[in-house]
Design a protein around this motif. Structure first.
Motif, short mmCIF file in Angstrom:
data_model
loop_
_atom_site.label_atom_id
_atom_site.label_comp_id
_atom_site.label_asym_id
_atom_site.label_seq_id
_atom_site.Cartn_x
_atom_site.Cartn_y
_atom_site.Cartn_z
N GLY A 78 0.26 17.62 -1.91
CA GLY A 78 0.18 17.12 -0.55
C GLY A 78 -1.04 17.56 0.21
N THR A 79 -1.91 18.37 -0.39
CA THR A 79 -3.13 18.81 0.29
C THR A 79 -4.07 17.63 0.52
OG1 THR A 79 -2.96 20.96 -0.82
CG2 THR A 79 -5.08 20.40 0.18
N SER A 80 -4.70 17.60 1.69
CA SER A 80 -5.64 16.53 2.00
C SER A 80 -6.80 16.55 1.02
CB SER A 80 -6.17 16.70 3.43
OG SER A 80 -7.12 15.71 3.73
N VAL A 81 -7.13 15.37 0.47
CA VAL A 81 -8.17 15.26 -0.55
C VAL A 81 -9.25 14.28 -0.09
CG1 VAL A 81 -8.68 14.50 -2.90
CG2 VAL A 81 -6.63 15.84 -2.45
N PHE A 82 -10.50 14.71 -0.17
CA PHE A 82 -11.65 13.85 0.08
C PHE A 82 -11.96 13.13 -1.23
CE2 PHE A 82 -15.90 13.65 2.54
CZ PHE A 82 -16.30 12.51 1.86
N ALA A 83 -11.45 11.90 -1.39
CA ALA A 83 -11.64 11.14 -2.63
C ALA A 83 -12.98 10.42 -2.56
CB ALA A 83 -10.50 10.16 -2.84
N SER A 84 -14.01 11.01 -3.17
CA SER A 84 -15.37 10.50 -3.00
C SER A 84 -15.74 9.41 -3.99
CB SER A 84 -16.36 11.66 -3.15
OG SER A 84 -16.23 12.26 -4.43
N SER A 85 -15.18 9.43 -5.21
CA SER A 85 -15.60 8.50 -6.24
C SER A 85 -14.45 8.19 -7.17
CB SER A 85 -16.78 9.10 -7.04
OG SER A 85 -17.24 8.18 -8.00
N LEU A 86 -14.40 6.94 -7.68
CA LEU A 86 -13.33 6.49 -8.56
C LEU A 86 -13.94 5.92 -9.84
CD1 LEU A 86 -11.16 4.61 -5.92
CD2 LEU A 86 -10.61 6.81 -6.96
N LEU A 87 -13.29 6.22 -11.00
CA LEU A 87 -13.79 5.73 -12.28
C LEU A 87 -12.61 5.55 -13.23
CD1 LEU A 87 -16.20 5.19 -14.29
CD2 LEU A 87 -15.99 7.62 -14.91
N GLU A 88 -12.59 4.42 -13.96
CA GLU A 88 -11.57 4.19 -14.97
C GLU A 88 -12.23 4.08 -16.33
OE1 GLU A 88 -7.66 1.33 -15.71
OE2 GLU A 88 -9.48 0.46 -14.86
N LEU A 89 -11.69 4.83 -17.33
CA LEU A 89 -12.20 4.76 -18.69
C LEU A 89 -11.55 3.59 -19.44
CD1 LEU A 89 -12.22 8.52 -19.79
CD2 LEU A 89 -14.04 7.19 -18.72
N ASN A 90 -12.10 3.26 -20.59
CA ASN A 90 -11.56 2.16 -21.38
C ASN A 90 -10.13 2.42 -21.85
OD1 ASN A 90 -13.93 0.67 -21.16
ND2 ASN A 90 -14.84 1.60 -23.00
N ASP A 91 -9.78 3.72 -22.00
CA ASP A 91 -8.42 4.04 -22.46
C ASP A 91 -7.41 4.07 -21.32
OD1 ASP A 91 -9.02 6.36 -21.10
OD2 ASP A 91 -9.18 7.61 -22.89
N GLY A 92 -7.84 3.71 -20.09
CA GLY A 92 -6.92 3.62 -18.97
C GLY A 92 -6.85 4.86 -18.11
N ARG A 93 -7.48 5.96 -18.51
CA ARG A 93 -7.46 7.16 -17.68
C ARG A 93 -8.29 6.93 -16.41
NH1 ARG A 93 -9.15 11.99 -21.59
NH2 ARG A 93 -10.33 10.30 -22.58
N LEU A 94 -7.74 7.35 -15.29
CA LEU A 94 -8.40 7.20 -13.99
C LEU A 94 -8.90 8.56 -13.53
CD1 LEU A 94 -9.02 5.36 -11.47
CD2 LEU A 94 -6.86 6.22 -10.54
N PHE A 95 -10.17 8.63 -13.12
CA PHE A 95 -10.75 9.87 -12.62
C PHE A 95 -11.08 9.70 -11.13
CE2 PHE A 95 -11.48 10.33 -17.12
CZ PHE A 95 -11.23 11.67 -17.34
N VAL A 96 -10.76 10.73 -10.39
CA VAL A 96 -11.05 10.77 -8.96
C VAL A 96 -11.95 11.97 -8.70
CG1 VAL A 96 -10.11 10.90 -6.62
CG2 VAL A 96 -8.81 9.75 -8.45
N TRP A 142 0.83 -1.20 0.00
CA TRP A 142 0.00 0.00 0.00
C TRP A 142 0.87 1.25 0.00
CZ3 TRP A 142 -5.12 -0.05 -0.69
CH2 TRP A 142 -5.81 -1.23 -0.41
N ARG A 143 0.38 2.29 -0.68
CA ARG A 143 1.06 3.58 -0.61
C ARG A 143 0.02 4.69 -0.75
NH1 ARG A 143 2.15 6.58 -5.21
NH2 ARG A 143 1.41 5.65 -7.20
N GLU A 144 0.30 5.82 -0.14
CA GLU A 144 -0.58 6.98 -0.27
C GLU A 144 -0.13 7.80 -1.48
OE1 GLU A 144 -2.39 10.79 2.25
OE2 GLU A 144 -0.87 9.48 3.15
N VAL A 145 -1.09 8.19 -2.32
CA VAL A 145 -0.80 8.94 -3.54
C VAL A 145 -0.82 10.43 -3.21
CG1 VAL A 145 -1.51 9.39 -5.91
CG2 VAL A 145 -1.90 7.13 -4.89
N GLU A 146 0.25 11.11 -3.59
CA GLU A 146 0.32 12.54 -3.33
C GLU A 146 -0.46 13.30 -4.41
OE1 GLU A 146 3.55 16.19 -2.90
OE2 GLU A 146 4.21 14.11 -2.72
N LEU A 147 -1.44 14.08 -3.97
CA LEU A 147 -2.27 14.85 -4.88
C LEU A 147 -2.29 16.31 -4.45
CD1 LEU A 147 -5.31 12.40 -4.98
CD2 LEU A 147 -3.60 12.67 -6.76
N LEU A 148 -2.36 17.21 -5.42
CA LEU A 148 -2.49 18.64 -5.14
C LEU A 148 -1.43 19.13 -4.15
CD1 LEU A 148 -6.39 18.92 -4.87
CD2 LEU A 148 -4.96 19.25 -6.87
#
Length: 1017
Positions: free
Chosen positions: A503-521, A495-501
């Motif tokens: 290092g700002t704390s992020v409320f990751a409410s929903s996850l989605l992956e497209l067919n082309d491999g792009r990941l949306f948070v 396991w690892r924590e992903v650094e976003l923005l």
């Protein structure tokens, strides 16, 4: 105002109707201090085909008249003032801030053919045009005004019970004054007058009245309403509708059968030329010239009492404005958002999440778990008692087990049993998400993440005391977990924590992956994050295209990315997502603009399956039932930004157009708006002074200007919708009278005094500078060189400006101003060749002129909009440029016309060159996504005329000949080329009108030839 009783609505379509008012403004409070008041609407999608909203903020709830002006604003006349409505707010006009009205009692409103608004008040007639109110003192014998008509600024007609010509402030009775009229109707072509003698007069109005026909249809002295649509007359009298068909050629009429079984309350015309009537029972009926009345599509959704409340009705495309006597303004429009099963228990439940399995759709609610058999058929399969009275918060079905996560524990049922057992490890915990991974079943709670191997639950240590919301296994095997404090991933068991923005704390409410491999948070508070193909994170928020940035759910349907959260629902075109910008469209807004939607706040809580696409329908949870979003295209939002008011020291200036004199006042307030109806979108604005940087105003529709400089200042405002490009808006010149010390003579005196002081100082110190003469001379030489360099740069810039002045900005081609630059060179070249060819027997080269006009271009503009028309002009210009040579001159002659000058061409090649011109644009409709090819008509000629020398006069006449040839091409059915061969006798021709050129052709001085358009296969 509270919700209207449920019994007022069709029980098969409506669940509830919320009409919200912010508070009525009293007559004392809606004056200068409250000139613009925001309003809120209850726009909850409570039925299949539309929104039903009620507007609050009118100066008085009794609406007597409604019109829509050419700028897109809706004007409402009330018993306590005039209101202008842009879809979001009202602007009020009364005798306090607009003394020209004279009275706050507005009897009627009319919009004439020039776009001018006429206001009939309790004391007289007032007009509004280009920001200026003008009162007329004309007297019409104290008779009520029934109609105001104007086809030109100086030709105004007023109808009372007789006909008047309004000339300035004087009302002059016309010869028809000896006939008494009971009703009138104007259809932009004819004025129809109903007389007490039982005649219907068909007239046209110009500088005089021209009678066309008289139809003796019978006496209708007590007629309440007269309408004329096409060749049919509709007269409403004593709740009976009379219809007549007319023949304007023979001036004969035919009485049509009456609708004996129906009594009518009122009668209105629609934008598309139809007629609707309100029955005495409050039904809205479509009336045709032949068939029986049919129910209008609005009928099941409008409150019948509102239609019977002395209502006035305005239809604008798919939007209906209903003005009532006691209930203000109500608006209806179609939408693709609706609340499902409005008559079932689920319609009042708090919806938390969904789960789909094959043809079954489940939803977790505070009233248990429901299963959907169809969009409007939801049955309760897990009652609250089965989960100890808790809210069902998340659901999962699989491997013969049915899991229900609640807000206070986890429950399981095996093999279809109706009894659920509580899982002791989760007592008191809120179960946010249930997820079946590749290697384990995951339970996400407010206090950690748990794995279930079929026997035992094991806590994942990394997430102890964390609120886990969303889980996703990507195609590359990475397990992603979103929490309220960050995003985590598991690869190869680590396991690892992903650094976003940063290092700002992020409320990751929903996850989605497209067919082309792009990941949306989807995040709550920080917008949308994207992990692209290169494994780089991209951030999107309201600054680069999102309408809001608090998301509970992200999902896909078709080529759209759907975003939903506490602020509403929007979608993003996946193909329009770039590295730094997205294009979004709002479908349902709940950010305070529509304040009555608190109980329909969308997508409650974060986690998996807070929205779901099932059988191509998008389902969203709300606090009051399930919302379904069907597939449909949003209509184009027309209208532009308009400056609607200028206030100086809190007082409205009512007499201005595009310029206003502020005297010596340095502060002003500018009010502007972009009318938008039947849409969830909120315009964004920006403004600037002169050519300074733009100031972003957001949704604020006013600008406060302070410390304006003396003289002229240009204020300019623009707007955009849904993150689109900024569109040209409106501008106004503000003039501040300078103080005496700011006047030109005062500045001149000051400059002269300053120069005198400098001169004295110079004379006193010049002796000490003599010894530094050599140094100064060297510096002067250096400065001279610098000035020469600057001068050279200025010359280059001037050259660039000159080039820009002769260039058309849309197509990049030369404009008409460029002709005077290259025409003399063409004269010299043609005349030189003429002299050379006189001395030789070789094949002569001629100068060919092609005047090109695009066919049916106005129809293209009207059908697809001016943006599509501009694009067509640009592509046509580029296509023609590819055919022409470097020595040719291609010019945008004006509008959709192009001028192509070929200085040197073999006459035998003109026909082939013409084919290449037509072929160049033959396939442009594919590029422009138009259903039909773009064609053009061409008028062509050549120079010189035999051995006639070419000069500016001959040149101008050659252009006229080409224009005459183009005229012939248009008359011959378009998409053709007419070539004119002129003889030297035309040099002495004097009549260059169309008729004159036709005479020259009859005399054989102009020979016409039709050239083929396309090359042979």
């Amino acid at each position: 105002m509270k919700n209207r009783p449920f019994s007022l609505f069709n029980i098969t379509c409506l669940c509830s109707l919320i009409i919200v008012f912010l508070g009525l403004s009293s007559a004392a409070s809606w004056g200068e201090s409250y000139r613009v008041e925001k309003w809120s609407v209850a726009g909850v999608p409570t039925y299949d085909v539309g929104q039903y909203v009620s507007a609050k903020g009118l100066p008085q709830i009794s609406i007597k008249s409604i019109v829509k002006d050419n700028n897109g604003f809706v004007w409402l006349g009330t018993e306590n003032g005039l209101a202008r409505f842009d879809g979001r707010k009202f602007e009020f006009f009364n005798t306090i801030n607009t003394p020209e009205l004279g009275s706050n009692w507005i009897n009627a409103l009319f919009l004439d053919n020039t776009g001018r608004l006429w206001i009939v008040t309790g004391v007289g007639l007032v007009s509004f045009d280009d920001g200026k109110f003008e009162a007329f003192s004309a007297n019409f014998d104290d008779k009520p005004i029934k109609q105001v008509i104007a086809d030109a600024k100086n030709a105004v007609w007023v109808i009372t019970d007789s006909l008047w010509s309004l000339q300035g402030d004087r009302a002059k009775p016309y010869s028809y004054a000896d006939i008494t009229f009971t009703n009138s109707y104007y259809d932009s072509r004819n004025l129809w007058l109903l007389t007490t003698q039982g005649e219907l007069l068909q007239t046209s109005l110009t500088s005089s009245v021209q009678e066309k026909c008289r139809y003796p249809i019978g006496a209708f002295a007590n007629a309440e309403r007269l309408l004329v649509q096409k060749d049919t007359v509709y007269i409403l009298q004593k709740q009976k509708l009379h219809r007549f068909t007319l023949s304007s050629e023979s001036c004969l009429f035919k009485t049509m059968p009456a609708f004996a079984e129906i009594k009518f309350k009122s009668l209105f015309s629609t934008q598309n030329g139809g007629v609707v009537a309100v029955s005495d029972k409050g039904q809205l009926l479509d009336i045709s010239s032949e068939a029986e009345p049919t129910f209008n599509s609005l009928t099941p959704f409008v409150d019948n009492n509102l239609l019977l409340d002395n209502s006035v009705l305005l239809n604008d495309e798919e939007t209906w404005f209903l003005g009532t006597k006691a209930n203000g303004l109500v608006i209806y429009w179609k939408t693709n958002v609706r609340r499902v099963a409005p008559t079932q228990n689920i319609s009042s439940a708090r919806i938390w999440s969904f789960f789909a399995r094959e043809d079954r759709l489940y939803t977790a609610t505070n009233k248990g778990v429901f299963e959907s058999k169809s969009e409007d058929d939801w049955s309760l399969i897990v009652p609250p008692s089965a989960v100890e009275g808790n809210d069902a918060y998340s659901i999962f079905e699989g491997n013969g087990e049915f899991w229900v996560g609640t807000r206070r524990g986890l429950f399981r049922s095996k093999n279809g049993a109706s009894q659920f057992e509580a899982i002791p490890e989760f007592t008191g915990l809120q179960i946010n998400t249930l997820y079946q991974g590749e290697d384990a079943f995951y339970v996400a709670t407010t206090k950690g993440l748990f794995q279930f191997d079929g026997v035992d639950f094991k806590s994942v240590p990394l997430f102890e005391k964390q609120s886990v919301r969303s889980i996703l296994t990507a195609k590359d095997g990475v397990l992603w977990v979103g929490t309220e404090s960050g995003l985590f991933s598991q690869t190869d068991g680590k396991w690892r924590e992903v650094e976003l923005l940063n290092g700002t704390s992020v409320f990751a409410s929903s996850l989605l992956e497209l067919n082309d491999g792009r990941l949306f948070v989807g995040t709550y508070g920080q917008g949308l994050l994207m992990l692209d193909e290169s494994k780089q994170w991209r951030s999107f928020n309201i600054k680069n295209g999102l309408p809001f940035q608090n998301f509970f759910s992200v999902t896909t349907r078709g080529n759209k990315l759907w975003l939903s959260g506490a602020s509403g629902v929007a979608y993003v075109e996946i193909d329009d997502i770039t590295d730094s910008h997205v294009k979004s469209t709002v479908v349902l807004r709940d950010d305070g603009t529509f304040s009555a939607r608190a109980d329909l706040r969308c997508c409650n809580g974060a986690g998996n399956l807070r929205s779901i696409v099932f059988k191509d329908t998008l389902y969203l949870p709300t606090l009051n039932g399930v919302v379904a979003v069907q597939k449909s295209e949003n209509h184009e939002l027309a209208a532009r930004t308009i400056i609607t008011g200028v206030y100086v020291d809190g007082k409205r200036e009512n007499n201005y157009s595009n310029r206003i004199n502020l005297n010596t006042k340095r502060n002003a307030e500018i009010i502007f708006s972009r009318p938008i109806f039947s849409a969830e979108s909120v315009p964004e604005y920006r403004y600037r002074l002169d050519d300074s940087d733009w100031i972003y105003s957001g949704s604020r529709e006013e600008a406060f200007l302070a410390k304006l400089s003396a003289g002229e200042t240009v204020f300019e405002v623009q707007s955009r919708i849904d993150g689109e490009g900024w569109l040209p808006g409106d501008a106004i010149v503000l003039y501040v009278t300078p103080h005496w010390w700011e006047s030109n003579w005062a500045k001149l005196v000051g400059v002269l005094a300053l120069l005198a002081v400098f001169y004295i100082i110079y004379r006193l110190r010049i002796a000490s500078y003599r010894q530094r003469n050599e140094i100064l001379e060297a510096r002067v030489n250096e400065r001279t060189a610098a000035f020469e360099r600057v001068n050279s740069e200025l010359q280059q810039k001037n050259k660039a400006l000159e080039e820009a002045a002769i260039t058309d900005p849309l197509t990049g081609l030369y404009n008409r101003r460029a002709v005077k630059n290259f025409a003399p060179k063409i004269f010299e070249a043609v005349n030189a060749k003429t002299e050379q060819q006189d001395a030789s027997d070789g094949v002569e080269e001629v100068c060919a002129i092609f005047l090109i006009d695009l066919d049916n271009f106005k129809q293209l503009n009207d059908t697809y909009g001016h943006d599509k028309g501009d694009s067509a002009l640009h592509h046509v210009g580029q296509a023609l440029r590819t055919v022409s040579r470097n020595t040719d001159r291609l010019i945008r002659w004006g509008g959709e016309e192009f001028l192509l000058v070929v200085p040197s061409i073999n006459p035998n090649d003109i026909g082939e060159f013409n084919k290449r011109l037509h072929n160049a644009i033959a396939t442009l409709h594919h590029v422009l996504e138009l259903p039909k090819p773009i064609t053009m008509s061409i008028g062509a000629t050549k120079l010189p005329w035999d051995d006639c020398m070419l000069d500016s006069k001959v040149w101008e006449h050659a252009i006229l000949i080409a224009d005459w040839a183009l005229y012939q091409a248009k008359n011959n059915g378009r998409n053709t080329t007419i070539f004119i061969n002129a003889f030297k006798e035309m040099a002495a021709w004097t009549d260059w009108s169309v008729n004159g050129l036709s005479n020259a052709a009859n005399k054989g001085l102009l020979l016409s030839t039709s050239l083929k358009n396309k090359s042979d296969d």
